[in-house]
Write a protein that holds these residues in place. Structure first.
Motif, PDB file in Angstrom:
ATOM      1  N   SER A   1      -9.590 -44.659  40.625  1.00 43.22           N
ATOM      2  CA  SER A   1     -10.507 -43.636  41.113  1.00 43.22           C
ATOM      3  C   SER A   1     -11.288 -42.891  40.370  1.00 43.22           C
ATOM      4  O   SER A   1     -10.712 -41.874  40.205  1.00 43.22           O
ATOM      5  N   SER A   2     -12.416 -43.161  39.912  1.00 38.47           N
ATOM      6  CA  SER A   2     -12.964 -42.589  38.784  1.00 38.47           C
ATOM      7  C   SER A   2     -13.888 -41.649  39.609  1.00 38.47           C
ATOM      8  O   SER A   2     -14.218 -40.562  38.990  1.00 38.47           O
ATOM      9  N   ILE A   3     -14.283 -41.666  40.880  1.00 39.19           N
ATOM     10  CA  ILE A   3     -14.944 -40.533  41.493  1.00 39.19           C
ATOM     11  C   ILE A   3     -14.126 -40.112  42.726  1.00 39.19           C
ATOM     12  O   ILE A   3     -13.741 -41.086  43.604  1.00 39.19           O
ATOM     13  N   ILE A   4     -13.744 -38.722  42.971  1.00 40.15           N
ATOM     14  CA  ILE A   4     -13.012 -38.285  44.070  1.00 40.15           C
ATOM     15  C   ILE A   4     -13.899 -37.487  44.801  1.00 40.15           C
ATOM     16  O   ILE A   4     -14.475 -36.418  44.057  1.00 40.15           O
ATOM     17  N   LYS A   5     -14.043 -37.610  46.215  1.00 40.24           N
ATOM     18  CA  LYS A   5     -14.786 -36.580  46.709  1.00 40.24           C
ATOM     19  C   LYS A   5     -14.045 -35.944  47.951  1.00 40.24           C
ATOM     20  O   LYS A   5     -13.285 -36.811  48.700  1.00 40.24           O
ATOM     21  N   LEU A   6     -13.828 -34.636  47.819  1.00 42.75           N
ATOM     22  CA  LEU A   6     -13.138 -33.767  48.892  1.00 42.75           C
ATOM     23  C   LEU A   6     -14.253 -33.166  49.828  1.00 42.75           C
ATOM     24  O   LEU A   6     -15.105 -32.510  49.471  1.00 42.75           O
ATOM     25  N   THR A   7     -14.365 -33.727  50.926  1.00 44.45           N
ATOM     26  CA  THR A   7     -15.492 -33.265  51.917  1.00 44.45           C
ATOM     27  C   THR A   7     -15.049 -32.088  52.667  1.00 44.45           C
ATOM     28  O   THR A   7     -13.895 -32.038  53.241  1.00 44.45           O
ATOM     29  N   ALA A   8     -16.184 -31.445  53.107  1.00 43.62           N
ATOM     30  CA  ALA A   8     -15.948 -30.326  54.115  1.00 43.62           C
ATOM     31  C   ALA A   8     -14.975 -29.454  53.801  1.00 43.62           C
ATOM     32  O   ALA A   8     -14.023 -29.225  54.666  1.00 43.62           O
ATOM     33  N   ILE A   9     -14.936 -28.778  52.745  1.00 43.26           N
ATOM     34  CA  ILE A   9     -13.741 -27.739  52.519  1.00 43.26           C
ATOM     35  C   ILE A   9     -14.337 -26.412  52.610  1.00 43.26           C
ATOM     36  O   ILE A   9     -15.263 -26.011  51.930  1.00 43.26           O
ATOM     37  N   LYS A  10     -13.240 -25.714  53.068  1.00 43.33           N
ATOM     38  CA  LYS A  10     -13.794 -24.177  53.138  1.00 43.33           C
ATOM     39  C   LYS A  10     -13.640 -23.559  51.680  1.00 43.33           C
ATOM     40  O   LYS A  10     -12.737 -23.823  51.016  1.00 43.33           O
ATOM     41  N   ASP A  11     -14.314 -22.453  51.396  1.00 45.38           N
ATOM     42  CA  ASP A  11     -14.639 -21.843  50.248  1.00 45.38           C
ATOM     43  C   ASP A  11     -14.610 -22.623  49.111  1.00 45.38           C
ATOM     44  O   ASP A  11     -13.643 -22.728  48.189  1.00 45.38           O
ATOM     45  N   VAL A  12     -15.666 -23.399  49.125  1.00 46.15           N
ATOM     46  CA  VAL A  12     -15.474 -24.872  47.964  1.00 46.15           C
ATOM     47  C   VAL A  12     -15.757 -24.170  46.826  1.00 46.15           C
ATOM     48  O   VAL A  12     -14.993 -24.935  45.917  1.00 46.15           O
ATOM     49  N   GLU A  13     -16.344 -23.159  46.349  1.00 46.18           N
ATOM     50  CA  GLU A  13     -16.401 -22.717  45.004  1.00 46.18           C
ATOM     51  C   GLU A  13     -15.311 -22.335  44.532  1.00 46.18           C
ATOM     52  O   GLU A  13     -14.620 -22.379  43.383  1.00 46.18           O
ATOM     53  N   THR A  14     -14.306 -21.466  45.458  1.00 45.43           N
ATOM     54  CA  THR A  14     -12.958 -20.956  45.168  1.00 45.43           C
ATOM     55  C   THR A  14     -12.237 -22.068  44.678  1.00 45.43           C
ATOM     56  O   THR A  14     -11.481 -22.125  43.764  1.00 45.43           O
ATOM     57  N   VAL A  15     -12.103 -23.211  45.670  1.00 49.74           N
ATOM     58  CA  VAL A  15     -11.255 -24.069  45.525  1.00 49.74           C
ATOM     59  C   VAL A  15     -11.617 -25.174  44.151  1.00 49.74           C
ATOM     60  O   VAL A  15     -10.799 -25.448  43.256  1.00 49.74           O
ATOM     61  N   LYS A  16     -13.028 -25.267  43.851  1.00 46.92           N
ATOM     62  CA  LYS A  16     -13.362 -25.922  42.696  1.00 46.92           C
ATOM     63  C   LYS A  16     -12.814 -25.126  41.500  1.00 46.92           C
ATOM     64  O   LYS A  16     -12.298 -25.614  40.501  1.00 46.92           O
ATOM     65  N   ASN A  17     -13.000 -23.797  41.479  1.00 44.07           N
ATOM     66  CA  ASN A  17     -12.440 -22.915  40.184  1.00 44.07           C
ATOM     67  C   ASN A  17     -10.979 -23.153  40.319  1.00 44.07           C
ATOM     68  O   ASN A  17     -10.392 -23.233  38.891  1.00 44.07           O
ATOM     69  N   LEU A  18     -10.093 -23.293  41.262  1.00 52.91           N
ATOM     70  CA  LEU A  18      -8.700 -23.382  41.477  1.00 52.91           C
ATOM     71  C   LEU A  18      -8.274 -24.748  40.581  1.00 52.91           C
ATOM     72  O   LEU A  18      -7.564 -24.808  39.808  1.00 52.91           O
TER      73      LEU A  18
END
Length: 133
Positions: A96-113
């Motif tokens: 799984s070289s590309i993983i897509k997490l769709t429709a996430i709340k507070d997406v930038e906070t989760v990305k930083n996490l």
């Protein structure tokens, strides 16, 4: 080091809006779309990222955090209206070289996490990323 859950979530049902609007008369289409989204679970631990999918048969895809190489955030207009977004992760994992997490709340906070925990996992395993051009 003990593995502990840091974050878990499911995609928003907003991803099924077109199915609900155009296929409301066929009750089966919206039910399948609802269940498919409802039984998709994203789980971030201090060691790996798990994606659990499937209504009757469950599939679990795990990616070690130190394998994640790049992060990007997508915020389409409809999702932005509801403070949602998509996270796209590129990893060195062969399956799984590309993983897509769709429709996430507070997406930038989760990305930083995710990013912070990737860095911690790399430090713990002594992994470094090398770009060969």
């Amino acid at each position: 080091m003990e593995e502990k859950t840091i974050w878990n979530s499911t995609p928003s049902q907003l991803t099924n809006l077109t199915t609900y609007v155009f296929f409301f008369w066929t009750i089966i289409g919206p039910i399948v779309a609802y269940l498919s989204t409802r039984f998709t679970i994203y789980e971030l631990t201090n060691k790996r990222l798990r994606l659990k999918t499937g209504v009757l048969n469950q599939q679990i895809e795990e990616t070690e955090l130190y394998r994640i190489r790049d992060y990007s955030v997508e915020k389409p207009l409809l999702l932005r209206l509801f403070n949602l977004g998509n996270i796209v992760l590129h990893s060195s994992d062969a399956t799984s070289s590309i993983i897509k997490l769709t429709a996430i709340k507070d997406v930038e906070t989760v990305k930083n996490l995710i990013r912070d925990n990737v860095e911690e996992a790399r430090k713990a395993t002594g992994t470094r990323e090398v770009d060969i051009s």
